[in-house]
Design an enzyme around this catalytic site. Structure first.
Site, mmCIF file in Angstrom:
data_model
loop_
_atom_site.group_PDB
_atom_site.id
_atom_site.type_symbol
_atom_site.label_atom_id
_atom_site.label_comp_id
_atom_site.label_asym_id
_atom_site.label_seq_id
_atom_site.Cartn_x
_atom_site.Cartn_y
_atom_site.Cartn_z
ATOM 1 N N GLY B 12 4.836 -1.617 6.175
ATOM 2 C CA GLY B 12 5.662 -0.490 5.716
ATOM 3 C C GLY B 12 6.934 -0.373 6.532
ATOM 4 N N LEU B 13 7.795 0.499 6.085
ATOM 5 C CA LEU B 13 9.085 0.719 6.747
ATOM 6 C C LEU B 13 8.899 1.203 8.183
ATOM 7 C CD1 LEU B 13 11.023 2.624 3.905
ATOM 8 C CD2 LEU B 13 11.626 0.369 4.834
ATOM 9 N N GLY B 15 8.830 3.719 11.004
ATOM 10 C CA GLY B 15 8.635 5.172 10.956
ATOM 11 C C GLY B 15 7.717 5.645 9.843
ATOM 12 N N ALA B 16 7.091 4.700 9.133
ATOM 13 C CA ALA B 16 6.228 5.095 8.011
ATOM 14 C C ALA B 16 4.890 5.654 8.479
ATOM 15 C CB ALA B 16 5.998 3.910 7.072
ATOM 16 N N GLY B 17 4.568 5.444 9.768
ATOM 17 C CA GLY B 17 3.293 5.948 10.280
ATOM 18 C C GLY B 17 2.231 4.877 10.433
ATOM 19 N N LYS B 18 2.665 3.617 10.527
ATOM 20 C CA LYS B 18 1.716 2.500 10.602
ATOM 21 C C LYS B 18 0.859 2.546 11.872
ATOM 22 C CE LYS B 18 5.044 -0.561 10.399
ATOM 23 N NZ LYS B 18 6.155 0.413 10.327
ATOM 24 N N SER B 87 6.328 -6.215 8.736
ATOM 25 C CA SER B 87 6.049 -7.398 7.886
ATOM 26 C C SER B 87 6.701 -7.238 6.515
ATOM 27 C CB SER B 87 4.548 -7.639 7.772
ATOM 28 O OG SER B 87 3.821 -6.466 7.449
#
Lengths: 195, 195
Positions: B12-13, B15-18, B87
């Site tokens: 994910g982008l 800052g998406a919370g990964k 990724s």
């Protein structure tokens, strides 16, 4: 199987016999019931990484650190990592030793003339002809370990003989619980006396 | 603990919370008795790799493949890897899915506006100001998964809620043996009847 974590790190010139030694060490440890993973830098470059990774000082350094990271995760989960990588820079290996804590550095100290003579992959010939750049031992330095835990001349020792020396060192360092040697025959008299 | 190997891959982008999701998934799996390792690409870049690794297409690709290699070694030794990595390239993720076989792709599909608004590391602001180059979502593409196993909006779900969805997906896929939920109270009557 849980045991104290440690990493076996085999460093040496191209063609020194690192992969063969790693295979023999892994086989010997598996035979004693340990979980083992070989991290073979050359094979990884040739397969998964698809030769996408280059041989600059920077790329070698980060690649070695990636192996160290993988090794750390394996060892803390009870798997013994056996890394085979040229890993030519002393500073890189020192950083990895500090990051891992328990680090068994094995110098595959096969003489350069023997590596050139074997030249299993034909790379030495190409490097010496100037067709391959940044080749360790030709136009890129190999900084030999000053105090490795084990130093082996794989020009005179077979991979199995080298592996036996590595296992002896592991025992001396206290990383392997001593177990009955699989080669030792069972003590029939002692067993019979208990029947 | 041995179980069928699989890899959880959170993409994910920035800052998406990964990372938060990875932590919550790891905690939930640990709570069920599984061995887990988080491979957090951002933390690895900031620590062990010492920011030595860049963000070119090539470097992102090889870095993701290195994580996949580590994940494979962990999963085949009974440890569940939870990878958190931007990724961004579909081709890289496809190659990794093929290499790993059992691959649970989790798309942290938090809206870009939310990522920019949170901007926990201040990187979006710098990228939008042109101070950081090759930033995913600004001047480097994010190729969203077309058919991920799980897609979560972590702008509306908490990490724990997201983790619960990931675990449900793992059960549906048959990757987790169903176990008594730790949340379920013991059946006192059934226990008493056996006393």
């Amino acid at each position: 199987m849980q045991q104290e974590g440690f990493t076996i790190w085999i460093t040496g010139l191209p063609g020194a016999g690192k992969s063969s030694l790693a295979g023999a060490v892994a086989a010997a440890l598996s035979g004693r019931g340990f979980a083992v993973e070989v991290i073979d830098s050359g094979k990884l470059r040739a397969s998964l990484l698809g030769n996408a990774l280059g041989f600059s000082r920077h790329e070698r350094h980060t690649n070695n650190l990636q192996h160290a990271f993988a090794a750390k995760m394996l060892s803390r989960n009870g798997v013994i990592p056996v890394v085979a990588a040229v890993s030519p820079y002393r500073a890189t290996r020192r950083a990895i030793r500090e990051a891992l804590g328990t680090f068994v550095e094995v110098h595959a100290a096969t003489e350069k003339a023997v590596c050139i003579d074997r030249d299993t992959k034909g790379l030495w010939a190409r490097a010496l002809a100037g067709e391959v750049q940044s080749f360790t031992g030709v136009d890129d330095p190999y900084e030999a370990p000053q105090e490795p835990e084990v130093r082996l001349d794989l020009g005179t020792l077979s991979p199995q003989e080298g592996a036996a020396e590595v296992l002896r060192a592991l025992e001396t360092l206290g990383y392997l619980a001593r177990r009955p040697d699989a080669e030792d025959p069972p003590d029939i008299d002692a067993i019979a006396s208990q029947l």
